[in-house]
Enzyme design. Structure first.
Site, PDB file in Angstrom:
ATOM      1  N   GLY A   1     -19.643  34.274  49.400  1.00 53.38           N
ATOM      2  CA  GLY A   1     -20.060  33.410  50.503  1.00 53.38           C
ATOM      3  C   GLY A   1     -20.911  32.191  50.167  1.00 53.38           C
TER       4      GLY A   1
ATOM      5  N   TYR B   1     -31.783  41.138  63.101  1.00 50.03           N
ATOM      6  CA  TYR B   1     -31.413  40.083  62.142  1.00 50.03           C
ATOM      7  C   TYR B   1     -32.131  38.778  62.485  1.00 50.03           C
ATOM      8  CZ  TYR B   1     -28.538  36.583  59.764  1.00 50.03           C
ATOM      9  OH  TYR B   1     -28.118  35.522  58.990  1.00 50.03           O
TER      10      TYR B   1
ATOM     11  N   GLY C   1     -27.646  36.713  45.718  1.00 47.11           N
ATOM     12  CA  GLY C   1     -26.488  36.876  46.611  1.00 47.11           C
ATOM     13  C   GLY C   1     -25.438  35.808  46.394  1.00 47.11           C
TER      14      GLY C   1
ATOM     15  N   GLY D   1     -23.937  31.856  48.925  1.00 45.98           N
ATOM     16  CA  GLY D   1     -24.558  31.855  47.593  1.00 45.98           C
ATOM     17  C   GLY D   1     -23.573  31.439  46.520  1.00 45.98           C
TER      18      GLY D   1
END
Ligand SMILES: NC(=O)c1ccc[n+]([C@@H]2O[C@H](COP(=O)([O-])OP(=O)(O)OC[C@H]3O[C@@H](n4cnc5c(N)ncnc54)[C@H](OP(=O)(O)O)[C@@H]3O)[C@@H](O)[C@H]2O)c1
Length: 266
Positions: free
Chosen positions: A18, A155, A14, A20
């Site tokens: 963002g 989440y 990822g 990552g």
């Protein structure tokens, strides 16, 4: 401080966006050869190009980690490109704005697959070669909401699972030279979080100006003693240190980087 990272190789899942992306760039700056991963090839290529333009070494791997074949494809590409992976950052993840009564069992299963089982897939594929190296770093991206649950219960539960599996894996890999830690960011400004904030802003009648919505959030649910939202660099600097040989005695830990948002001693 010399972080002794030069010559190491890392896969950051990822990293096409963002947090990552910030981690891939920070590691590359320390001389780590990085594999940038995502499903969106255009975005991942952009990150690779930016790292290379800055003097770093970066390659691309594309695949959906929510499937076994996608994860195998990513690991095959990383190993054939790098030879070995010393540092694995399990960062890829998704989050959606939904509350308890509006989340369906199939959504819970789907998100658990994306946020938890994806990490398991990549970890199982990469640990054998880390064992052969006799050294490794595995860093799992959790969240403040793992221990301070808010809305988005599905989440929050996936991020609590990430903390739990981090500790059991650290124990499983005792004596191998591989450490396993979790990093728990607070509210970090990223394309993903901006999307969520725009939805909240619209529901609250705060308009569509992101800076104004961020100020509302900072005064409300994201208020913290540091009095600002986090940046991807805030997280990337911590991950870079934990990736280094200097962090060899940090193992099985949950490292918070949240400006003090979580109101707990640890
Ligand atoms: N931002 C925050 O405030 C915050 C706080 C705590 C924890 N976190 C965690 O930090 C991580 C990154 O969040 P972010 O805010 O940087 O999100 P983001 O900007 O939305 O980026 C998410 C990344 O994950 C990848 N990804 C998502 N699902 C994937 C899948 N099934 N297979 C492969 N790649 C997938 C995306 O790749 P593509 O788009 O290329 O598919 C993208 O690179 C997540 O685990 C998140 O839960 C974020």
């Amino acid at each position: 401080m010399d972080l002794q990272l030069k010559g190491k190789c890392a896969l950051i899942t990822g990293s096409s966006s963002g947090i990552g992306e910030g981690i891939a760039k920070a590691l590359a700056q320390e001389g780590v050869t990085v594999v940038v991963h995502g499903r969106n090839e255009t975005q991942a290529s952009r990150v690779v190009q930016e790292i290379v333009a800055n003097g770093g070494e970066a390659f691309i791997a594309i695949g959906d980690l929510a499937t076994d074949t996608g994860a195998e494809q990513v690991v095959d590409k990383a190993l054939s490109t790098l030879g070995a992976v010393d540092i694995l950052v399990n960062n890829a993840g998704a989050y959606f704005l939904r509350d308890w009564m509006n989340s369906t069992p199939s959504q819970w299963i789907e998100l658990y697959n994306i946020n938890v089982v994806s990490m398991v897939r990549i970890t199982l594929l990469l640990v054998p070669q880390m064992r052969e190296l006799g050294w490794g770093r595995i860093i799992n991206m959790s969240s403040s909401v793992a221990i301070q649950p808010m809305s988005a219960p599905d989440y929050s539960a996936t991020k609590a699972a990430n903390l739990n599996l981090t500790v059991s894996l650290a124990k499983e890999l005792a004596g191998t030279g591989i450490t396993v830690n979790a990093v728990s960011p607070g509210a970090i400004v990223t394309p993903g979080l901006n999307g969520i904030m725009l939805q909240i802003g619209s529901a609250q009648g705060w308009g569509t100006d992101l800076e104004q919505i961020q100020q509302h959030m900072l005064q409300g649910m994201m208020s913290n003693p540091t009095d600002r939202l986090g940046t991807v660099e805030d997280v990337a600097h911590l991950v870079t240190f934990v990736s280094s040989p200097l962090a060899g005695y940090i193992n099985g830990a949950n490292l918070r980087v949240d400006g003090g948002w979580v109101a707990k001693i640890n």
